[in-house]
Each structure stands twice: as structure tokens, then as C-alpha cells.
Design an enzyme around this catalytic site. Structure first.
Site, PDB file in Angstrom:
ATOM      1  N   GLU A   1       0.904  -1.183  -0.061  1.00  0.00           N
ATOM      2  CA  GLU A   1       0.006   0.099   0.127  1.00  0.00           C
ATOM      3  C   GLU A   1       0.864   1.299  -0.012  1.00  0.00           C
ATOM      4  O   GLU A   1       0.287   2.248  -0.526  1.00  0.00           O
ATOM      5  CB  GLU A   1      -0.958   0.036   1.293  1.00  0.00           C
ATOM      6  CG  GLU A   1      -1.942  -0.991   1.061  1.00  0.00           C
ATOM      7  CD  GLU A   1      -1.825  -2.317   1.694  1.00  0.00           C
ATOM      8  OE1 GLU A   1      -0.566  -2.647   2.016  1.00  0.00           O
ATOM      9  OE2 GLU A   1      -2.635  -3.183   1.758  1.00  0.00           O
TER      10      GLU A   1
ATOM     11  N   PHE B   1     -11.672  -7.415  13.713  1.00  0.00           N
ATOM     12  CA  PHE B   1     -10.529  -7.920  13.021  1.00  0.00           C
ATOM     13  C   PHE B   1     -10.150  -6.804  12.141  1.00  0.00           C
ATOM     14  O   PHE B   1     -10.956  -5.914  11.598  1.00  0.00           O
ATOM     15  CB  PHE B   1     -10.968  -8.911  12.614  1.00  0.00           C
ATOM     16  CG  PHE B   1      -9.937  -9.569  11.210  1.00  0.00           C
ATOM     17  CD1 PHE B   1      -8.661  -9.901  11.813  1.00  0.00           C
ATOM     18  CD2 PHE B   1     -10.075  -9.472  10.045  1.00  0.00           C
ATOM     19  CE1 PHE B   1      -7.514 -10.502  10.872  1.00  0.00           C
ATOM     20  CE2 PHE B   1      -9.131 -10.025   9.206  1.00  0.00           C
ATOM     21  CZ  PHE B   1      -8.020 -10.450   9.730  1.00  0.00           C
ATOM     22  N   GLN B   2      -8.962  -6.442  11.914  1.00  0.00           N
ATOM     23  CA  GLN B   2      -8.335  -5.292  11.021  1.00  0.00           C
ATOM     24  C   GLN B   2      -9.203  -3.925  11.180  1.00  0.00           C
ATOM     25  O   GLN B   2      -9.209  -3.247  10.229  1.00  0.00           O
ATOM     26  CB  GLN B   2      -8.407  -5.660   9.635  1.00  0.00           C
ATOM     27  CG  GLN B   2      -7.602  -7.166   9.210  1.00  0.00           C
ATOM     28  CD  GLN B   2      -7.256  -7.309   7.810  1.00  0.00           C
ATOM     29  OE1 GLN B   2      -8.223  -7.182   7.042  1.00  0.00           O
ATOM     30  NE2 GLN B   2      -6.020  -7.646   7.485  1.00  0.00           N
TER      31      GLN B   2
ATOM     32  N   LYS C   1     -17.437  -0.880   5.747  1.00  0.00           N
ATOM     33  CA  LYS C   1     -17.905  -1.995   4.842  1.00  0.00           C
ATOM     34  C   LYS C   1     -19.637  -1.817   4.675  1.00  0.00           C
ATOM     35  O   LYS C   1     -20.056  -2.069   3.508  1.00  0.00           O
ATOM     36  CB  LYS C   1     -17.462  -3.370   5.322  1.00  0.00           C
ATOM     37  CG  LYS C   1     -17.794  -4.371   4.519  1.00  0.00           C
ATOM     38  CD  LYS C   1     -16.934  -5.920   4.950  1.00  0.00           C
ATOM     39  CE  LYS C   1     -17.663  -6.899   4.109  1.00  0.00           C
ATOM     40  NZ  LYS C   1     -16.867  -7.401   3.140  1.00  0.00           N
TER      41      LYS C   1
ATOM     42  N   MET D   1      24.203   9.213   2.561  1.00  0.00           N
ATOM     43  CA  MET D   1      24.054  10.748   3.111  1.00  0.00           C
ATOM     44  C   MET D   1      24.267  10.521   4.438  1.00  0.00           C
ATOM     45  O   MET D   1      24.837  11.352   5.123  1.00  0.00           O
ATOM     46  CB  MET D   1      22.340  11.165   2.786  1.00  0.00           C
ATOM     47  CG  MET D   1      22.282  12.644   3.259  1.00  0.00           C
ATOM     48  SD  MET D   1      23.384  13.832   2.636  1.00  0.00           S
ATOM     49  CE  MET D   1      22.803  14.491   1.328  1.00  0.00           C
TER      50      MET D   1
HETATM   51  C1  TPP Z   1      12.247   5.952   5.322  1.00  0.00           C
HETATM   52  C2  TPP Z   1      13.505   6.779   5.565  1.00  0.00           C
HETATM   53  N1  TPP Z   1      14.216   5.997   6.526  1.00  0.00           N
HETATM   54  C3  TPP Z   1      15.578   6.820   6.848  1.00  0.00           C
HETATM   55  C4  TPP Z   1      15.686   7.925   6.479  1.00  0.00           C
HETATM   56  C5  TPP Z   1      17.229   8.536   6.974  1.00  0.00           C
HETATM   57  N2  TPP Z   1      17.943   8.741   5.506  1.00  0.00           N
HETATM   58  C6  TPP Z   1      18.106   9.638   4.837  1.00  0.00           C
HETATM   59  S1  TPP Z   1      19.297   9.540   3.408  1.00  0.00           S
HETATM   60  C7  TPP Z   1      19.752   8.247   4.101  1.00  0.00           C
HETATM   61  C8  TPP Z   1      20.514   7.140   3.134  1.00  0.00           C
HETATM   62  C9  TPP Z   1      20.036   6.704   1.937  1.00  0.00           C
HETATM   63  O1  TPP Z   1      20.733   5.746   1.334  1.00  0.00           O
HETATM   64  P1  TPP Z   1      20.750   5.437  -0.316  1.00  0.00           P
HETATM   65  O2  TPP Z   1      19.351   5.359  -0.497  1.00  0.00           O
HETATM   66  O3  TPP Z   1      21.617   4.318  -0.226  1.00  0.00           O
HETATM   67  O4  TPP Z   1      21.298   6.609  -0.869  1.00  0.00           O
HETATM   68  P2  TPP Z   1      22.655   7.501  -0.962  1.00  0.00           P
HETATM   69  O5  TPP Z   1      22.512   8.496   0.165  1.00  0.00           O
HETATM   70  O6  TPP Z   1      23.702   6.574  -0.878  1.00  0.00           O
HETATM   71  O7  TPP Z   1      22.373   8.275  -2.354  1.00  0.00           O
HETATM   72  C10 TPP Z   1      18.735   7.715   5.182  1.00  0.00           C
HETATM   73  C11 TPP Z   1      18.943   6.259   5.916  1.00  0.00           C
HETATM   74  C12 TPP Z   1      14.830   8.552   5.296  1.00  0.00           C
HETATM   75  N3  TPP Z   1      15.147   9.652   4.700  1.00  0.00           N
HETATM   76  N4  TPP Z   1      13.764   7.828   5.312  1.00  0.00           N
END
Ligand code: TPP
Length: 566
Positions: A50, A112-113, A162, A480
């Protein structure tokens, strides 16, 4: 005409012009699914999770400007959409989410749900409804669509039990909506228009700071006209990219934490800032007390609550950005006609051009035979497409490089989770955009971490032959976060190494998509071209330099001029 609740819903979606519905069935929406084959004009895209459905609806909305719609069941189906709802809410994207709910007599009984999705989503929807009376269903749907796309757009949720889907009543769809207490103010005030025009003529160092509101209100043409006619440099937020041509001499680039030297210095030295449909996010302002201290601040926004929220604004203007900019252009023309003129800001433009020339966006090129630089991948995408495509991004370094090294020239060509920064957003959003524009090239610029969050939607892309191209900038890290650990946490790369990852080429193939891998710079362009020519969804796994960083960077808590350059 007597219709069941399920029929009323689908009939009303048709009246709203909805042509595609992203959804996933379950017991609490089975009555709606039972009716879907009777509405052949409504295409249903069956997702695999979803979260995919809501991001697809969001991507469809961003790419088209129309309302995106998703349909999910109660309980876990509904909660799986919450991240996507919050994503759309933060970026003011018009989506309508329809959730099934347990039958009315069971509500509140831990059935449920059962989940209180109205309660859960109250802080991240523009409005939400639990429908309790079948005779109110048509009106509720009309209101939901009206709310989603009027004023400051946003997500609106309809929770439909529902038993109401099964009940019947006489159907008539309201032509108009009137909601007491909800009257967005669109029209610009003539005196304010005059005042801003005079300020602009008098100013020596003006800058337009454009946000996502420019795109959602359709103000790009008017902003561009003002900037080009009177020589006003333009910077934009991540959400505003594409609202002004990225190859125009007036373009300063994105501002903020990973903004350009020219944009951040122009903002810091401006004597007048026209903030249009932007919200002074902390990623944009840097240290708030040092943000644009020399400027008279004009803020135009449809949402009164976003004005004076983060910065002191001298001229607060509540209006539709497009209507205001249109009026401002007319007023400027009148001033010029009156003979008072708007003197060219020659010195200022020389100064901003000098900043642009002195510190353009750059990176250290790869050594001979060295690893591919991720920035060069984004540059290659621009070179091959000439900007004629829709780019979606995941979140992280990939997102910032996609923002920095691609020239967006038109609105609605960049789909990215700005406010919430949702990993896993890009790929399903790209599918949503591709569903709206089957003929366009849609590319998801991804990280190896983010792409794993909604990778299951490859099955959806394959199933509906939506040929989205995923370009993974595979650095083997949650890049990042690793960058922050490197710069500010003594290189303690705690839990950011993603060295156990699937073989993305095999994974693509396992889903019935095409997979490519590039490890050498010399093969990059040819492989990208081959992937783009493939009529299937594709993954291009580009193995890039693992420790490359995003620069410039304004460290958290610093002012915009305290940038770390390459
Ligand atoms: C759902 C979610 N969980 C955690 C984060 C924290 N976060 C921001 S950037 C990042 C790293 C992303 O890694 P990747 O997708 O490999 O991309 P890169 O930065 O290496 O290009 C994280 C964990 C986020 N933004 N969203």
C-alpha cells in the site's frame, strides 16, 4: 438512481475525472473491488504494497497537476499508507485516499483489522472523514476532491465502513461545494501589488526565492516573465526546481544546505526577497538568525499559516501565487509605461554572474580508470535526455545530485520527497507518473538503500508494462548518513554500510524487468542509452565511488555563507 455505497464511490470518481486508481484489496473494500469491472473507464493499478499505492497516486498528482487517488483496505492496509500521506502532506500534494473500514456496528470494538485511521492521519491530512451515513457519501467525495486541490493542496482521506459500501441510496452528485469556514483567499490585493512593484523597482539587489507553490499554482510562466523582463535572479527550493528554466542566465541554482554558492550568497546579500510559494524550511534558511538579514522580505503564499512562521516578513501576502504574479507583471508594465521605469540592476547581475562563475557546482573528476563519480551519472542523464524526461528521486545523496546536476526546464519534471524526505518514494512515484504519461521517459534516480524500500513495485511496473528506468547510484552505503558520520561523527560508519545487497541485475530479471550493470565510466552512456531504448522497466546498477560526498554543504546550524565547498 439507487446505488450502493461502492457504486456511489466509483461513479463519483468518474465524475471527478479520475482515470486511474492505485490500490490493493482486502475484506473491508471487497465490495468496491466487486464493482470495479463495471467502471471500465477507471483503470485500476494493483500494487504490491500500500505504500506503493499512495506514492504512485502522489507521483501521478505531481506529474499531472490532477488529484491522485488510492484505494486500500482497513487496518494494516490503511496504516501502510501513512508514510505516503505524510509525504504528500509535507509537499502539499493533492491526493484522495480511500480506506475501507470495519462495519459501523463494530467500530471501536477492536474488530479484526480495525484501526482508527482518521485519528492516526489527523495530523498529516488536510482533512479526513469517517463516513457514517450513506446519504452523505456523494457530498463527502465532492468535498474531499475540492479540499485536496483548492487553496494549499494536500491529502484528504475518506474512511468508508464496509456496511456503507453495501447500503443503497438515491444517487445524485453535487455540482458545487460550499464549506463554512473554508474559503481560501485567491485574489491579490491591488495595493499590495503596487507596493511590491515599487519595492522591486527601488531595490538594487532583488532575488526571487521560488518554492513548490509556484509549480502547484501554475505560476512558473509569470515568475519567468518577471525575472527575464526586469533582470531579477531566481533561486528555488528543491520543491521549486523546474519552475524556472535551469539554463537561463537569471538562474542561480537551488539554495540552502546543498545549494549553490551563487544562490546562497545572493540570498544573503539581497535587499529584496520575493518569496513565492515557499515556506522557509530549515534546509533552506540555515541558521535562522543570519538568514537574509539585509532584505526586505515579501512572502506570497495561499496559506496564511505559513507566513511569519519561520522568518519575519515585511510584506505578507495571502493570495494565489499565479494570480499575484500575473497582477505584478501587469503593474510593472504600468509603472514602466508611466515613465518611472524600473532601472536595470546591472551591478547586481554582474555580481551574481561572478559568483556563478567563481564557484559553479563541481566535483573532483574520477581518476583514470577510477570509479565512476555519481555526479557524472546525473550529468550523463541530462546529456542523453536533454532534459526531456521526468526525473523521480529517492532520498539521500542521489536526490541532491539529481537536484544539482540536472537542468530542470519545466515544471512537474522533478518528483521528489522534499519535506518528509521519504526513502522509497521515488520508484512508485515514477510508476504513477508513467501511468499518466505512458510515452514519456521516466527515470528514478535511486540509492542502493532507498530502492530496497519499495522494490516490490517492480512487479507492478512489469505487470502494467510501465517502463520506468531505475538508475541506482550504487555506493554500497546509506550515503547521506555516511557523509554526516564522516564529517561530523569521527567517521564512525555505524550501520550505514550496505554491503549485503541483492544483485540488482538478477533482481530486475527475477521480476521480468531488464537489468544492466555499469562499473566503467566508458560504458556509462552506451548502457544508459540501451536501457532507455528497452521497452521494459529496467534497473541500471551503476557502481559508483563509495565515499563521494555532496558539496557544497552548509553544516547544520551554520549560516548560508558558511559553506563547505569541494
Ligand atoms: C524512510 C526513511 N528512513 C530513513 C531515512 C534517513 N536517511 C536519509 S538519507 C539516508 C541514506 C539513503 O541511502 P541510499 O538510498 O543508499 O542513498 P545515498 O544517500 O547513498 O544516495 C537515510 C537512511 C529516510 N530519509 N527515510
Amino acid at each position: 438512481m439507487e446505488l450502493t455505497g461502492a457504486q456511489i464511490l466509483l461513479e463519483s470518481l468518474g465524475r471527478e475525472g479520475v482515470d486511474v486508481l492505485f490500490g490493493f484489496p482486502g475484506g473491508a473494500v471487497i465490495d468496491i473491488y466487486h464493482q470495479i469491472p463495471n467502471y471500465p473507464n477507471l483503470k485500476h493499478v494493483l500494487v504490491r504494497h500500500e505504500q506503493g499505492a499512495i506514492h504512485m497516486a502522489d507521483g501521478y498528482a505531481r506529474a499531472t497537476g490532477k488529484v491522485g487517488v488510492c484505494l486500500v483496505t482497513s487496518g494494516p492496509g490503511a496504516t501502510n499508507t501513512v508514510t505516503g500521506i505524510a509525504t504528500a502532506y509535507m509537499d502539499s500534494i493533492p491526493v484522495v485516499i480511500i480506506t475501507g473500514q470495519v462495519p459501523t456496528p463494530l467500530i471501536g470494538n477492536d474488530a479484526f483489522q480495525e484501526v482508527d485511521i482518521v485519528g492516526i492521519t489527523r495530523p498529516c491530512t488536510k482533512h479526513n472523514y469517517l463516513v457514517k451515513d450513506i446519504t452523505k457519501l456523494a457530498k463527502t467525495i465532492k468535498e474531499a476532491f475540492f479540499l485536496a486541490q483548492s487553496g494549499r493542496p494536500g491529502p484528504v482521506l475518506i474512511d468508508l465502513p464496509k456496511d456503507l459500501q453495501q447500503q443503497k441510496c438515491t444517487y445524485s452528485y453535487p455540482k458545487k461545494v460550499s464549506m463554512r469556514g473554508y474559503n481560501p483567499h485567491y485574489d491579490p490585493n491591488v495595493k499590495q501589488v503596487r507596493k511590491v512593484a515599487e519595492l522591486l523597482c527601488k531595490s538594487k539587489h532583488p532575488v526571487i526565492y521560488a518554492g513548490g507553490g509556484v509549480i502547484s499554482s501554475g505560476a512558473s510562466k509569470e515568475v519567468t516573465k518577471l525575472a527575464q523582463t526586469y533582470g531579477v535572479p531566481v533561486t528555488a527550493t528543491l520543491m521549486g526546481l523546474g519552475c524556472f528554466p535551469g539554463d537561463d542566465p537569471m538562474w542561480l541554482g537551488m539554495l540552502g544546505m546543498h545549494g549553490t554558492y551563487a544562490a546562497n550568497h545572493s540570498i544573503s546579500n539581497a535587499d529584496l526577497i520575493l518569496a513565492v510559494g515557499a515556506r522557509f524550511d530549515d534546509r533552506v534558511t540555515g541558521k535562522l538568525s543570519e538568514f537574509a538579514t539585509k532584505a526586505t522580505m515579501v512572502h506570497i503564499d495561499i496559506d496564511p499559516t505559513s507566513i511569519q512562521k519561520n522568518v519575519h516578513v515585511h510584506v505578507p501576502i495571502v493570495a494565489d501565487c499565479r494570480l499575484f504574479m500575473e497582477a505584478l507583471n501587469k503593474e510593472m508594465a504600468a509603472i514602466v509605461e508611466e515613465g518611472e521605469g524600473c532601472p536595470p540592476k546591472t551591478k547586481w547581475l554582474e555580481q551574481t554572474a561572478e559568483w556563478k562563475a567563481k564557484h559553479p557546482l563541481k566535483y573532483k573528476p574520477a581518476a583514470k580508470g577510477g570509479m565512476i563519480k555519481p555526479q557524472s551519472v546525473v550529468e550523463a542523464l541530462y546529456k542523453i535526455t536533454k532534459g526531456d524526461c521526468i526525473i523521480a528521486t529517492e532520498v539521500g545523496q542521489n536526490q541532491m545530485w539529481a537536484a544539482q546536476f540536472f537542468n530542470y526546464k519545466k515544471p512537474r519534471t522533478l518528483l521528489t520527497s522534499g519535506g518528509l524526505g521519504t526513502m522509497g518514494y521515488g520508484f512508485p512515484a515514477a510508476i504513477g507518473a508513467q501511468a499518466a504519461f505512458p510515452e514519456k521517459l521516466v527515470i528514478d534516480v535511486a540509492g542502493d538503500g532507498s530502492i530496497q524500500m519499495c522494490i516490490q513495485e517492480l512487479a507492478t511496473a512489469v505487470c502494467y508494462n510501465l517502463p520506468v528506468k531505475i538508475v541506482i547510484l550504487n555506493n554500497g552505503y546509506l550515503g547521506m548518513v555516511r557523509q554526516w558520520q564522516e564529517l561530523f561523527y569521527e567517521k564512525n560508519y555505524c550501520n550505514t554500510c550496505m554491503d549485503v545487497a541483492p544483485d540488482f541485475v538478477k533482481l530486475a530479471e527475477a521480476y521480468g524487468a531488464a537489468g544492466f550493470r555499469v562499473t566503467q565510466a566508458k560504458d556509462l552512456e552506451a548502457t544508459l542509452k540501451e536501457a532507455f531504448a528497452t521497452p521494459k522497466p529496467c534497473i541500471v546498477d551503476v557502481v559508483v565511488d563509495p565515499e563521494e560526498n555532496v558539496y557544497p554543504m552548509v553544516p547544520a546550524g551554520k549560516s548560508l555563507t558558511e559553506m563547505i565547498l569541494v
